[in-house]
Every structure is written in structure tokens, then in C-alpha cells.
Enzyme design. Structure first.
Site, PDB file in Angstrom:
ATOM      1  N   GLU A  24       0.845  -1.070  -0.057  1.00 10.07           N
ATOM      2  CA  GLU A  24      -0.017   0.157  -0.125  1.00 10.07           C
ATOM      3  C   GLU A  24       0.961   1.252   0.040  1.00 10.07           C
ATOM      4  OE1 GLU A  24      -3.009  -0.163   2.907  1.00 10.07           O
ATOM      5  OE2 GLU A  24      -3.835  -2.108   2.399  1.00 10.07           O
ATOM      6  N   HIS A  75      -8.613  10.074   3.582  1.00 13.64           N
ATOM      7  CA  HIS A  75      -8.356   9.039   2.782  1.00 13.64           C
ATOM      8  C   HIS A  75      -8.402   9.416   1.314  1.00 13.64           C
ATOM      9  CE1 HIS A  75      -8.273   4.990   1.023  1.00 13.64           C
ATOM     10  NE2 HIS A  75      -7.924   4.528   2.035  1.00 13.64           N
ATOM     11  N   ARG A 120      -0.361   8.959   2.073  1.00 13.04           N
ATOM     12  CA  ARG A 120      -1.902   9.399   2.035  1.00 13.04           C
ATOM     13  C   ARG A 120      -1.835  10.840   1.835  1.00 13.04           C
ATOM     14  NH1 ARG A 120      -5.262   4.954   5.442  1.00 13.04           N
ATOM     15  NH2 ARG A 120      -5.146   3.382   4.126  1.00 13.04           N
ATOM     16  N   HIS A 128     -10.746  10.634   7.329  1.00  8.02           N
ATOM     17  CA  HIS A 128     -10.477   8.861   7.625  1.00  8.02           C
ATOM     18  C   HIS A 128      -9.945   8.518   8.838  1.00  8.02           C
ATOM     19  CE1 HIS A 128      -9.758   4.798   6.576  1.00  8.02           C
ATOM     20  NE2 HIS A 128      -8.416   4.842   6.712  1.00  8.02           N
ATOM     21  N   ARG A 166      -0.298   8.903   9.292  1.00  7.33           N
ATOM     22  CA  ARG A 166      -0.416   7.555   9.603  1.00  7.33           C
ATOM     23  C   ARG A 166      -0.161   6.581   8.379  1.00  7.33           C
ATOM     24  NH1 ARG A 166      -4.201   2.954   8.917  1.00  7.33           N
ATOM     25  NH2 ARG A 166      -5.398   4.545   8.255  1.00  7.33           N
TER      26      ARG A 166
END
Length: 534
Positions: A120, A236, A285, A345, A380
Site C-alpha cells: 500500500e 483517505h 496518503r 478517515h 499514519r
């Protein structure tokens, strides 16, 4: 009071961190009670799609290591992670997964029986294990809920914690809760663990369920605890876009879709992430969300596309949850690109705590998204959240047992709590205000105006229902977030200031910590060391 009860540990929340803590506490011989304001398992855990990021010594990419996972996490955190906390939590990941599998969690495997791994955004290796294709959180929640039920752990469902009780020394003495009919009761306990999840309902559009109303942050602040890094709200990059600006929880398009080769393009077919970051579509992100926001604004479309057609016919099997959401919206992701936008998110900050859950208030512990352990920093890293809940949840139970053995107990306290009240703000107004002023792009004037507007709109009301408790939690947390965002005059991680576009390490490579003073006003404070980790 309509009822009273007692326990060694009250766990507020029934997601991954809360149930992991409850199971470990029972194993250690503690009397534990779980309080869930909705049905058990209704929180964020069940909605986590991507997986669990973990280095496993016996099955990993040749070049991967715990050190590699640490470095990826530190890079994503943009200078605000605690390296000691990151090493501690990630280093315990493999053992935590072994314990979870022993409880019955079933992860996807390859033909040779080894755990399947994907990659990811922000990860340099394939280290994200998953379950049910894109239903990892649901499987983790199932395993933990089944184990709690089979172990006879009592769960008070549809009970909302109103406030935390403290004794005359300021230590935790229990909690006040309301049942679904608004009847009030007290649970006496020398320890309370907050595992309440996030704060996505501060915003009009979010990937979070309805229960994510920042309850734990507000409870902790009112109990005298310190919170930190609240300005870092991760948006997100990819939730399913709906015309007309849909409200509430939006279907998530897991980052793992990009990990399998999908790319972001704008409405003109141009690549969104080309030249934006060395990892392009697999950038952290905050980078991807900002790029999507900018391109959607430039084109005037309000969205971009995620083109996953290259994955082919196996899309439905690999991502059944995403496929079902797309089909329900009339989109065939195998043959056409998916319209996506960004939505609130994950809260990277929260209640300041150590890697074993201890907070600045004796007897109060925190684990999971509600906690600020130093793992996440300013942004994160994808799929670190479930792992943090598993590791810190278990450690928090160990910390409670240790503190009891050391004699760190509270004195039983039964204050009159019948008149509990707090300021509440109309939720629609609050969400629209926060989305406009404290979303992906921020600037001083809008943040200040938002704080003033919410302050003037607040009305003190009795906390005699779940909605009143939730609205008061959102109101207090919104003001704390706005204060932190106004204070941080730079752009870092998922905090982007249009009036301060640069990162200023000289002044701001540190956390902004807040607490309530004796008059109930939010003030800045210095982050305190808890167990050696700030």
C-alpha cells in the site's frame, strides 16, 4: 442512580483495541467490563479494508525487515513520530498476529499456505496481510468478538459513557454511563481504558461509521488528560464519489487497489500522481489526498478517477467489498474507471499515551485510534492502525495488572453526577464548518472564524442522551482541533496550510499538546513523557 456495578477495568469501546485489551485482562485474572455505545463491533474496525502491515520473520519479502517498516513509518510521519514508539509497536507486530490467529482469525493465503501480502501507499515492500480480500477489519472483529463471547466477557451494548469519575487525588475511579433509554448508572473501577476510535463525524463526508464522534478525546480532556497532534486528520485519498456532495459515511476504495496496479487519472485522462512523488500512486496518503483535491479543483469536476481496469476479471474476487459498492452505484470497475474523492478517515493524534496505554491521568489508559502513542506522527502509514490496536490493546491490559500489583489504586468515589452538562452544537452546522475550514486545505482566517462560529453556536445542555453526549464530544474536540490547526503555522503531513505552505522544522518539529484548565478552557501544554515516550 438506576444501577451500580464494579470491575477492575472498564473498557470503553468494542473494536480491535478494546476487545484485545479485554481478552488479555481476563487472561490476567482481572474483572473486566466492556461498554459499547452501539452493538458490539459497530466501530471502525469492521470497516478496515486494506489489511495489517507487519513484518513476519518466517514469511517476508527478501529485502524487508522490521527496520524497513520502521523507516517507512517514520517517513510517512513527516518528522513527528517517536522512533522509540515506532520500533516498540512494530517490533511486537508478528507476535500480535500470532495471538490473533490463535483466536481464530483467518487471513488470506497463497498456494503454498503462506500469508498473502500486498503493498500500500508509503510501503517499500509487500508486507500488508489481508483477509477476505478487502474485508480484513471485519475478520479481525469477528475473531475478537467470538473470543470475547466464548470467554464470557460481559459487554454492555448500547450504553454511552457520559463522563469519567475521579477520586480526591485525581485518579480514575470509574465511569458514568447511560443506557438506550437514558437511564444513568455508575461503574466503579480503578482503571478505565479508552478504545473509542476516531472522530470522522466531525466532517460532512467520512469513511467512518456513525459512532466515530470523538467521545474518547472529550472524555479524556474532561478528566484532565493531555491530548496531542489533533490537527493531523488523515483524509483517505479514495472514497466512492457521489454527485451532489453526499453526506455521512462514504464507501471506501481501499489503497490496496492501487497496490495491485490501479492508477489515478483526472477527467481528461491525465495521470494525477505523475511527478508528484517518487512513489507516484503509492505515495503517502497526505500527498495523494492533496494531489486529488488540487486536480479535482483545477478541472472543476470535484472528483478524479481510479482506473483499476488493468487488474482484470480477478477484481471481484480480490476486492469483493469494493466491487459490491461500485456495482451498487452502477459502476463496473473491471471495465470502467471509478470516480473517487477524498474524505475524513483517521485521526493521527488523540489522547497522549505511552506504548502500553498509560496516559497523564492515573488509572486512565488509551489504545487504538483514540490514542497518540507516537506511532503515527503527522500522517499514519497505511495499515498500521489495526496492528497498533492489537499491540497496544494487549499491553494496556498488562499495564493495568502491573499498576494494580504496585498498589496504584483509586479510592472509591460516588459524586453526584446527575447534573452533568456540556456545550453542544448543531451537528450539521458543525460538520459543514469543519469541512470548510479544517479539511484538506486550511488557512488562519477560516480557522479563526470557524472557532468563533462554533463557540457562539454552542448551548449548554444536560448530557441525558447518547445524542447529547456525542454532540458535546464533537463540539469540544472540534475546538481543540481548530486551536491546534491555528497554532501550527506550517504545512506538515496531513496538516496543509495555504498561508504557510512550507514545513518549518526549526519551529514546529514537535507536537502541539492541549488540556483543559480549571475553568474549562483549552490551553497549550508541554507534551509529557509517559513511560519514556512523548
Amino acid at each position: 442512580m438506576t444501577w451500580e456495578s464494579g470491575a477492575d477495568l472498564v473498557v470503553v469501546g468494542s473494536g480491535v483495541a478494546g476487545l484485545t485489551a479485554a481478552l488479555r485482562a481476563r487472561e490476567l485474572g482481572l474483572r473486566v467490563l466492556v461498554v459499547s455505545k452501539d452493538a458490539a463491533g459497530a466501530g471502525n474496525t469492521s470497516w478496515a479494508q486494506g489489511g495489517v502491515a507487519v513484518f513476519r520473520p518466517d514469511e517476508h519479502d527478501p529485502a524487508d525487515s522490521v527496520r524497513g517498516h520502521v523507516e517507512d513509518t517514520m517517513t510517512a510521519g513527516a518528522g513527528l513520530c517517536s522512533r522509540a514508539a515506532v520500533r516498540s509497536i512494530l517490533g511486537a507486530g508478528s507476535e500480535a498476529i500470532d495471538r490473533l490467529r490463535a483466536l481464530g482469525a483467518l487471513f488470506d493465503t497463497d498456494a503454498d499456505g503462506s500469508l498473502s501480502r500486498t503493498r500500500e501507499g508509503g510501503h517499500s515492500s509487500f508486507r500488508v496481510i489481508h483477509a477476505g480480500g478487502d474485508a480484513t477489519g471485519a475478520e479481525v472483529q469477528r475473531a475478537l468478538s467470538d473470543a470475547a463471547r466464548d470467554g464470557g466477557i460481559p459487554v454492555l451494548e448500547r450504553h454511552c459513557v457520559v463522563e469519567l469519575l475521579r477520586d480526591d487525588r485525581g485518579a480514575i475511579a470509574g465511569a458514568v454511563a447511560l443506557d438506550a433509554e437514558g437511564r444513568q448508572g455508575v461503574v466503579h473501577a480503578p482503571a478505565v481504558l479508552l478504545a473509542t476510535g476516531g472522530l470522522g463525524q466531525l466532517y460532512s463526508a467520512t469513511s467512518n461509521p456513525d459512532v466515530a464522534t470523538a467521545d474518547g478525546v472529550a472524555l479524556a480532556l474532561r478528566a484532565g488528560a493531555v491530548v496531542a497532534d489533533l490537527e493531523f486528520v488523515q483524509f483517505h485519498p479514495t472514497v466512492l464519489y457521489a454527485p451532489g456532495g453526499a453526506r455521512g459515511r462514504r464507501p471506501l476504495i481501499t489503497e490496496a487497489v492501487r497496490g495491485e496496479g490501479a492508477v489515478l487519472v483526472d477527467v481528461n485522462g491525465e495521470r494525477v500522481m505523475a511527478g508528484q512523488h517518487p512513489l507516484e500512486d503509492l505515495a503517502p496518503r497526505d500527498v495523494v489526498s492533496a494531489a486529488i483535491y488540487r486536480r479535482a479543483d483545477e478541472t472543476g469536476a470535484g472528483y478524479v478517477y481510479l482506473d483499476a481496469t488493468g487488474i482484470g476479471a480477478g477484481f471481484a474476487e480480490r476486492f469483493p467489498t469494493v466491487f459490491a459498492a461500485c456495482r451498487a452505484a452502477g459502476i463496473d470497475p473491471v471495465r470502467e474507471p471509478i470516480p473517487v474523492t477524498s474524505a475524513a478517515h483517521y485521526s493521527c493524534g488523540g489522547v497522549l499515551s505511552s506504548v502500553d496505554g498509560r496516559t497523564t491521568v492515573p488509572g486512565l489508559y488509551a489504545a487504538g485510534e483514540v490514542a497518540c502513542t507516537g506511532l503515527n506522527g503527522a500522517n499514519r502509514l497505511a495499515s498500521n492502525s489495526l496492528l497498533e490496536g492489537l499491540v497496544v490493546g494487549g499491553r494496556a491490559a498488562d499495564a493495568v495488572a502491573h499498576d494494580r500489583r504496585c498498589g496504584l489504586r483509586t479510592r472509591r468515589s460516588s459524586p453526584d453526577v446527575a447534573g452533568a452538562s456540556a456545550a453542544v452544537v448543531d451537528r450539521d452546522l458543525l460538520q459543514r464548518t469543519m469541512s470548510r475550514a479544517a479539511g484538506i486545505r486550511r488557512e488562519a482566517e477560516a480557522l479563526s472564524e470557524a472557532a468563533t462560529m462554533l463557540d457562539r453556536a454552542g448551548a449548554v445542555r444536560p448530557l441525558d442522551s447518547r445524542q447529547a453526549v456525542e454532540d458535546s464530544s464533537l463540539a469540544l474536540t472540534a475546538q481543540a482541533l481548530l486551536l491546534a490547526a491555528q497554532t501550527r503555522n506550517e504545512s506538515r503531513g496531513c496538516h496543509r496550510r495555504t498561508d504557510y505552505p512550507d514545513t518549518d522544522d526549526a519551529r514546529w518539529r514537535r507536537s502541539i499538546a492541549l488540556r483543559l484548565d480549571v475553568s474549562g478552557w483549552l490551553i497549550r501544554t508541554e507534551p509529557e513523557l509517559i513511560g519514556g515516550v512523548a
